[in-house]
Design a protein around this motif. Structure first.
Motif, mmCIF file in Angstrom:
data_model
loop_
_atom_site.group_PDB
_atom_site.id
_atom_site.type_symbol
_atom_site.label_atom_id
_atom_site.label_comp_id
_atom_site.label_asym_id
_atom_site.label_seq_id
_atom_site.Cartn_x
_atom_site.Cartn_y
_atom_site.Cartn_z
ATOM 1 N N VAL A 179 -27.321 -7.225 37.947
ATOM 2 C CA VAL A 179 -27.082 -6.741 36.589
ATOM 3 C C VAL A 179 -27.700 -5.353 36.507
ATOM 4 C CG1 VAL A 179 -27.613 -7.044 34.139
ATOM 5 C CG2 VAL A 179 -27.059 -9.028 35.543
ATOM 6 N N VAL A 180 -26.994 -4.404 35.896
ATOM 7 C CA VAL A 180 -27.532 -3.047 35.786
ATOM 8 C C VAL A 180 -27.609 -2.633 34.329
ATOM 9 C CG1 VAL A 180 -26.625 -2.383 38.041
ATOM 10 C CG2 VAL A 180 -25.262 -1.931 35.994
ATOM 11 N N GLY A 181 -28.444 -1.619 34.077
ATOM 12 C CA GLY A 181 -28.575 -1.069 32.742
ATOM 13 C C GLY A 181 -29.095 0.351 32.809
ATOM 14 N N PHE A 185 -25.422 4.685 33.662
ATOM 15 C CA PHE A 185 -24.127 4.021 33.826
ATOM 16 C C PHE A 185 -23.183 4.318 32.660
ATOM 17 C CE2 PHE A 185 -26.985 1.479 36.452
ATOM 18 C CZ PHE A 185 -26.261 1.430 37.633
ATOM 19 N N GLY A 189 -21.386 1.704 29.485
ATOM 20 C CA GLY A 189 -21.332 0.992 30.762
ATOM 21 C C GLY A 189 -20.096 1.268 31.589
ATOM 22 N N TRP A 191 -19.351 3.424 33.865
ATOM 23 C CA TRP A 191 -19.513 3.676 35.301
ATOM 24 C C TRP A 191 -20.007 2.426 36.024
ATOM 25 C CZ3 TRP A 191 -22.009 8.377 32.881
ATOM 26 C CH2 TRP A 191 -21.027 9.344 32.621
ATOM 27 N N ALA A 192 -20.628 1.520 35.305
ATOM 28 C CA ALA A 192 -20.952 0.220 35.903
ATOM 29 C C ALA A 192 -19.669 -0.546 36.191
ATOM 30 C CB ALA A 192 -21.859 -0.575 34.966
ATOM 31 N N ARG A 193 -18.742 -0.511 35.233
ATOM 32 C CA ARG A 193 -17.452 -1.183 35.446
ATOM 33 C C ARG A 193 -16.701 -0.550 36.610
ATOM 34 N NH1 ARG A 193 -17.746 -1.163 29.809
ATOM 35 N NH2 ARG A 193 -16.458 0.718 29.625
ATOM 36 N N TRP A 199 -22.944 -5.065 33.490
ATOM 37 C CA TRP A 199 -23.770 -4.077 32.788
ATOM 38 C C TRP A 199 -24.308 -4.661 31.502
ATOM 39 C CZ3 TRP A 199 -22.720 -1.603 27.967
ATOM 40 C CH2 TRP A 199 -23.581 -0.553 27.659
ATOM 41 N N PRO A 201 -26.354 -3.526 27.902
ATOM 42 C CA PRO A 201 -26.808 -2.390 27.104
ATOM 43 C C PRO A 201 -28.260 -2.469 26.676
ATOM 44 C CG PRO A 201 -25.500 -3.868 25.755
ATOM 45 C CD PRO A 201 -25.413 -4.384 27.164
ATOM 46 N N ALA A 206 -29.175 -8.327 28.945
ATOM 47 C CA ALA A 206 -29.479 -8.575 30.352
ATOM 48 C C ALA A 206 -29.925 -10.019 30.556
ATOM 49 C CB ALA A 206 -30.562 -7.611 30.838
#
Length: 310
Positions: A179-181, A185, A189, A191-193, A199, A201, A206
């Motif tokens: 999982v990123v945040g 990104f 989100g 750029w996470a996709r 992702w 927020p 998270a």
């Protein structure tokens, strides 16, 4: 407990907390936070509705040149001490698996992921916070040593996205969901996709993603695959690009849709859900949206798989 710390009004507490940060008064800031806890305010609210917005304001004051770098560093240190004091005061006991939280390689802005780590801890996870700028190789080495349920990675600057992608792929090769945040990104989100990773927020999002096994792992059945089964599945999915190219070449989408239907049936046999086919189709659709024939074939391919539950 003083009158200043006995309040449960977070608006009033926020103003006082900012004053303590401005005065570099670590003890007053900590007493205020602990006073809120003693007055019945949940620890998660203290972290997310007091410390987090105050730290954001600290950054804004520095950006507006109202505070010096030294003042910003002092305030950040105090907030880090307050977060530690809140966690120690509550003393949550882990009931879930291990979650590793870290900053991307080259990313030094650690307070936001630290807040994520503490929220996860409050929600029962056994959390390991690795801090700022963790090299990918060191993260993978740690994951090999400990059985992690998930990894949460933070990135504040878009210029670090190549490093982020490297770390995401390294975690995936270790079979650990990611999982990123962070603003790196994109605020939404996007750029996470683009990198195909979940992702969040904010810290609660998270925590919800990490708790949702289905959202965290698009294809949970693949976790139990042998190396040969995994290689075969990856190979089958890799043919999507080949059949798409052939369908575009002869300008006949049916060539592609028939392949998609066949592939879904083949993968369903060992227990791979049809959603595993949709994920790459959606990825290609986003990447090839400016190519009408390819986009049409991909849309028809998705439509050939009705009733999907991802």
């Amino acid at each position: 407990m003083t009158a200043a710390t006995a309040t449960t009004d977070l608006g009033e507490a926020y103003s006082g907390y900012l004053d303590h940060l401005a005065d570099a008064d670590e003890y007053a800031a900590t007493d205020l936070a602990i006073g809120l806890l003693d007055a019945g305010v949940p620890a998660e609210r203290v972290l997310l509705d007091l410390v987090a917005p105050a730290q954001a304001e600290v950054g804004e004051r520095w950006a507006r040149n109202e505070w010096s770098v030294a003042q910003e560093h002092a305030a950040t240190h105090i907030s880090e001490q307050v977060v530690a004091a809140v966690s120690a005061h509550v003393k949550p006991r882990p009931t879930g698996g291990r979650v590793v939280v870290a900053c991307m390689d080259g990313e030094w802005h650690a307070p936001p992921p630290r807040l994520v780590a503490e929220v996860l801890r409050l929600r029962g996870w056994q959390v390991t916070f690795l801090g700022a700028s963790v090299p990918a190789a060191h993260l993978v080495s740690y994951l090999h040593r400990y059985d992690a349920h998930a990894v949460a990675l933070a990135c504040a600057l878009p210029m670090r996205l190549p490093y982020a992608h490297r770390m995401i792929e390294a975690c995936r090769r270790s079979d650990v969901p990611v999982v990123v945040g962070g603003r790196g990104f994109g605020t939404d989100g996007r750029w996470a996709r683009r990198l195909g990773v979940a992702w969040a927020p904010d810290a609660p999002s998270a925590a919800e993603l990490i708790a949702d096994e289905r959202a965290l792992r698009g294809v949970p059945a693949a976790r139990a695959y042998t190396a040969a089964q995994l290689d075969a599945t990856v190979s089958d999915l890799g043919h999507i690009a080949d059949f798409l190219a052939a369908a575009v070449y002869v300008d006949d989408p049916s060539l592609f849709t028939e392949f998609v239907e066949w592939l879904s049936g083949i993968l369903r046999s060992p227990g791979v859900p049809a959603g595993a086919v949709v994920l790459p189709l959606e990825h290609y659709a986003a990447a090839l949206r400016d190519f009408p024939r390819a986009a049409r074939a991909l849309a028809l391919g998705c439509a050939a798989l009705p009733g999907l539950a991802r």
